[in-house]
Design a protein around this motif. Structure first.
Motif, PDB file in Angstrom:
ATOM      1  N   GLN A  80       0.872  -1.242  -0.122  1.00 29.54           N
ATOM      2  CA  GLN A  80      -0.148   0.029   0.217  1.00 29.54           C
ATOM      3  C   GLN A  80       0.840   1.338  -0.041  1.00 29.54           C
ATOM      4  O   GLN A  80       0.538   2.332  -0.730  1.00 29.54           O
ATOM      5  N   LYS A  81       1.971   1.388   0.850  1.00 35.46           N
ATOM      6  CA  LYS A  81       2.896   2.474   0.648  1.00 35.46           C
ATOM      7  C   LYS A  81       3.298   2.826  -0.539  1.00 35.46           C
ATOM      8  O   LYS A  81       3.798   3.740  -0.851  1.00 35.46           O
ATOM      9  N   ARG A  82       3.423   1.693  -1.548  1.00 29.91           N
ATOM     10  CA  ARG A  82       3.979   2.009  -2.845  1.00 29.91           C
ATOM     11  C   ARG A  82       2.981   2.240  -3.852  1.00 29.91           C
ATOM     12  O   ARG A  82       3.200   1.950  -4.895  1.00 29.91           O
ATOM     13  N   GLY A  83       1.736   2.298  -3.381  1.00 32.08           N
ATOM     14  CA  GLY A  83       0.461   2.472  -4.445  1.00 32.08           C
ATOM     15  C   GLY A  83      -0.012   1.085  -4.932  1.00 32.08           C
ATOM     16  O   GLY A  83      -0.547   1.203  -6.050  1.00 32.08           O
ATOM     17  N   ILE A  84       0.168   0.019  -4.431  1.00 35.47           N
ATOM     18  CA  ILE A  84      -0.347  -1.246  -5.221  1.00 35.47           C
ATOM     19  C   ILE A  84      -1.188  -1.599  -4.096  1.00 35.47           C
ATOM     20  O   ILE A  84      -1.230  -1.737  -2.986  1.00 35.47           O
ATOM     21  N   THR A  85      -2.336  -2.143  -4.791  1.00 37.97           N
ATOM     22  CA  THR A  85      -3.563  -2.687  -4.124  1.00 37.97           C
ATOM     23  C   THR A  85      -3.546  -4.071  -3.819  1.00 37.97           C
ATOM     24  O   THR A  85      -3.264  -5.215  -4.622  1.00 37.97           O
ATOM     25  N   ALA A  86      -3.628  -4.531  -2.433  1.00 37.40           N
ATOM     26  CA  ALA A  86      -3.601  -5.951  -2.127  1.00 37.40           C
ATOM     27  C   ALA A  86      -5.092  -6.276  -2.291  1.00 37.40           C
ATOM     28  O   ALA A  86      -6.044  -5.479  -1.939  1.00 37.40           O
ATOM     29  N   THR A  87      -5.355  -7.203  -3.080  1.00 36.49           N
ATOM     30  CA  THR A  87      -6.677  -7.603  -3.544  1.00 36.49           C
ATOM     31  C   THR A  87      -7.186  -8.847  -2.819  1.00 36.49           C
ATOM     32  O   THR A  87      -8.480  -9.223  -2.728  1.00 36.49           O
ATOM     33  N   ALA A  88      -6.456  -9.823  -2.211  1.00 31.54           N
ATOM     34  CA  ALA A  88      -6.782 -10.913  -1.411  1.00 31.54           C
ATOM     35  C   ALA A  88      -5.819 -11.254  -0.657  1.00 31.54           C
ATOM     36  O   ALA A  88      -4.736 -11.304  -0.678  1.00 31.54           O
ATOM     37  N   LEU A  89      -6.419 -11.853   0.540  1.00 29.00           N
ATOM     38  CA  LEU A  89      -5.724 -12.495   1.797  1.00 29.00           C
ATOM     39  C   LEU A  89      -6.482 -13.610   2.256  1.00 29.00           C
ATOM     40  O   LEU A  89      -7.684 -13.606   2.670  1.00 29.00           O
ATOM     41  N   HIS A  90      -5.928 -14.877   1.944  1.00 30.78           N
ATOM     42  CA  HIS A  90      -6.490 -16.045   2.205  1.00 30.78           C
ATOM     43  C   HIS A  90      -5.684 -17.457   2.342  1.00 30.78           C
ATOM     44  O   HIS A  90      -4.484 -17.126   2.031  1.00 30.78           O
ATOM     45  N   ASN A  91      -6.407 -18.260   2.762  1.00 32.76           N
ATOM     46  CA  ASN A  91      -5.218 -19.589   3.008  1.00 32.76           C
ATOM     47  C   ASN A  91      -5.666 -20.355   1.762  1.00 32.76           C
ATOM     48  O   ASN A  91      -6.967 -20.499   1.005  1.00 32.76           O
ATOM     49  N   HIS A  92      -4.947 -21.342   1.460  1.00 34.20           N
ATOM     50  CA  HIS A  92      -5.028 -22.433   0.480  1.00 34.20           C
ATOM     51  C   HIS A  92      -5.371 -23.847   1.219  1.00 34.20           C
ATOM     52  O   HIS A  92      -5.936 -24.672   0.671  1.00 34.20           O
ATOM     53  N   TRP A  93      -4.573 -24.162   2.425  1.00 29.95           N
ATOM     54  CA  TRP A  93      -4.447 -25.244   2.889  1.00 29.95           C
ATOM     55  C   TRP A  93      -5.217 -25.305   4.191  1.00 29.95           C
ATOM     56  O   TRP A  93      -5.369 -24.261   4.927  1.00 29.95           O
ATOM     57  N   LEU A  94      -5.430 -26.651   4.777  1.00 27.19           N
ATOM     58  CA  LEU A  94      -5.739 -26.977   6.186  1.00 27.19           C
ATOM     59  C   LEU A  94      -4.727 -27.604   6.810  1.00 27.19           C
ATOM     60  O   LEU A  94      -4.122 -28.290   6.358  1.00 27.19           O
ATOM     61  N   PHE A  95      -4.897 -27.447   8.165  1.00 28.83           N
ATOM     62  CA  PHE A  95      -3.738 -28.347   8.971  1.00 28.83           C
ATOM     63  C   PHE A  95      -2.328 -27.874   8.571  1.00 28.83           C
ATOM     64  O   PHE A  95      -1.685 -29.005   8.872  1.00 28.83           O
ATOM     65  N   GLU A  96      -1.996 -26.806   8.147  1.00 27.28           N
ATOM     66  CA  GLU A  96      -0.398 -26.532   7.807  1.00 27.28           C
ATOM     67  C   GLU A  96       0.058 -25.753   9.280  1.00 27.28           C
ATOM     68  O   GLU A  96      -0.889 -25.254  10.003  1.00 27.28           O
ATOM     69  N   ASN A  97       1.431 -26.009   9.166  1.00 30.16           N
ATOM     70  CA  ASN A  97       2.063 -25.172  10.419  1.00 30.16           C
ATOM     71  C   ASN A  97       3.346 -25.097  10.110  1.00 30.16           C
ATOM     72  O   ASN A  97       4.298 -25.921   9.373  1.00 30.16           O
ATOM     73  N   PRO A  98       3.618 -23.806  10.411  1.00 32.13           N
ATOM     74  CA  PRO A  98       2.808 -22.590  10.817  1.00 32.13           C
ATOM     75  C   PRO A  98       1.741 -22.111   9.773  1.00 32.13           C
ATOM     76  O   PRO A  98       1.767 -22.791   8.439  1.00 32.13           O
ATOM     77  N   ARG A  99       0.802 -21.356  10.231  1.00 32.14           N
ATOM     78  CA  ARG A  99      -0.310 -21.027   9.400  1.00 32.14           C
ATOM     79  C   ARG A  99       0.211 -20.115   7.830  1.00 32.14           C
ATOM     80  O   ARG A  99       0.967 -19.213   8.348  1.00 32.14           O
ATOM     81  N   ILE A 100      -0.046 -20.534   6.889  1.00 32.86           N
ATOM     82  CA  ILE A 100       0.368 -19.858   5.758  1.00 32.86           C
ATOM     83  C   ILE A 100      -0.887 -19.328   4.862  1.00 32.86           C
ATOM     84  O   ILE A 100      -1.836 -19.956   4.821  1.00 32.86           O
ATOM     85  N   MET A 101      -0.785 -18.077   4.899  1.00 35.18           N
ATOM     86  CA  MET A 101      -1.651 -17.369   4.114  1.00 35.18           C
ATOM     87  C   MET A 101      -1.258 -16.756   2.712  1.00 35.18           C
ATOM     88  O   MET A 101      -0.063 -16.798   2.577  1.00 35.18           O
ATOM     89  N   TYR A 102      -2.000 -16.564   1.834  1.00 38.38           N
ATOM     90  CA  TYR A 102      -1.627 -16.101   0.447  1.00 38.38           C
ATOM     91  C   TYR A 102      -2.313 -14.588   0.335  1.00 38.38           C
ATOM     92  O   TYR A 102      -3.377 -14.349   0.633  1.00 38.38           O
ATOM     93  N   ILE A 103      -1.310 -13.666  -0.346  1.00 37.92           N
ATOM     94  CA  ILE A 103      -1.611 -12.655  -0.442  1.00 37.92           C
ATOM     95  C   ILE A 103      -1.563 -12.125  -2.092  1.00 37.92           C
ATOM     96  O   ILE A 103      -0.409 -12.571  -2.621  1.00 37.92           O
ATOM     97  N   HIS A 104      -2.553 -11.440  -2.867  1.00 34.41           N
ATOM     98  CA  HIS A 104      -2.363 -11.118  -4.102  1.00 34.41           C
ATOM     99  C   HIS A 104      -2.367  -9.720  -4.407  1.00 34.41           C
ATOM    100  O   HIS A 104      -2.964  -8.964  -3.204  1.00 34.41           O
ATOM    101  N   TRP A 105      -1.779  -9.062  -5.374  1.00 34.24           N
ATOM    102  CA  TRP A 105      -1.678  -7.674  -5.550  1.00 34.24           C
ATOM    103  C   TRP A 105      -1.804  -7.412  -6.803  1.00 34.24           C
ATOM    104  O   TRP A 105      -1.673  -8.092  -7.843  1.00 34.24           O
ATOM    105  N   GLU A 106      -2.278  -6.090  -7.226  1.00 29.82           N
ATOM    106  CA  GLU A 106      -2.364  -5.801  -8.706  1.00 29.82           C
ATOM    107  C   GLU A 106      -2.004  -4.032  -8.810  1.00 29.82           C
ATOM    108  O   GLU A 106      -2.239  -3.491  -7.666  1.00 29.82           O
ATOM    109  N   SER A 107      -1.823  -3.733  -9.866  1.00 29.34           N
ATOM    110  CA  SER A 107      -1.632  -2.269 -10.333  1.00 29.34           C
ATOM    111  C   SER A 107      -1.545  -2.067 -11.889  1.00 29.34           C
ATOM    112  O   SER A 107      -1.117  -3.208 -12.369  1.00 29.34           O
ATOM    113  N   ILE A 108      -2.027  -1.167 -12.232  1.00 29.89           N
ATOM    114  CA  ILE A 108      -1.521  -0.485 -13.469  1.00 29.89           C
ATOM    115  C   ILE A 108      -0.387   0.262 -13.328  1.00 29.89           C
ATOM    116  O   ILE A 108      -0.373   1.282 -12.708  1.00 29.89           O
ATOM    117  N   ASP A 109       0.629  -0.128 -13.944  1.00 20.16           N
ATOM    118  CA  ASP A 109       2.114   0.558 -13.801  1.00 20.16           C
ATOM    119  C   ASP A 109       2.765   0.195 -14.914  1.00 20.16           C
ATOM    120  O   ASP A 109       2.722  -1.008 -15.657  1.00 20.16           O
TER     121      ASP A 109
END
Length: 138
Positions: free
Chosen positions: A92-121
């Protein structure tokens, strides 16, 4: 897959994009410059260690460049849960939009999250901003 015909300029831009991000590039139909970069995790899913590219890869792309050199630029990475807010803030500080924060897996250790981002640049500017944003991930 058959070779995609693209201009030498697009090929150079894709190579530079990949070099900045530290990954391997390929050019898909469109054309789309697609870059993948492995990231090592010390994690398990269902109690088993994982080195799967479905978990470990960071993905970046650009396509649809307009006359001013701006393109649709996209990124995705896996992060540990405690890294998610920092990455989103960095983007966000660099003007990029984070569009999603979610998990892909269950019962992972440690917890893993996936972040997607987009920009017209400009793809090179996007690659540099992305590299700065993810640098703390190692």
């Amino acid at each position: 897959m058959a070779a995609v015909k693209v201009s030498p300029q697009f090929q150079r831009l894709c190579r530079q994009f990949a070099q900045i991000l530290g990954g391997e590039h390929e050019i898909e139909e469109g054309p789309v410059c697609f870059v993948s970069r492995p990231r090592r995790f010390n994690a398990t899913i269902l109690g088993r260690r994982t080195n799967s590219p479905l978990v470990n890869y960071q993905l970046f792309s650009f396509e649809s460049i307009n006359k001013s050199g701006r393109a649709l630029c996209l990124g995705e990475t896996a992060v540990f849960q405690n890294q998610a807010n920092r990455l989103i803030s960095n983007l966000q500080k660099r003007g990029i939009t984070a569009t999603a924060l979610h998990n892909h897996w269950l019962f992972e250790n440690p917890r893993i999250m996936y972040i997607h981002w987009e920009s017209i640049d400009n793809p090179i500017a996007f690659a540099r901003k992305t590299k700065e944003s993810i640098a703390f991930l190692g």
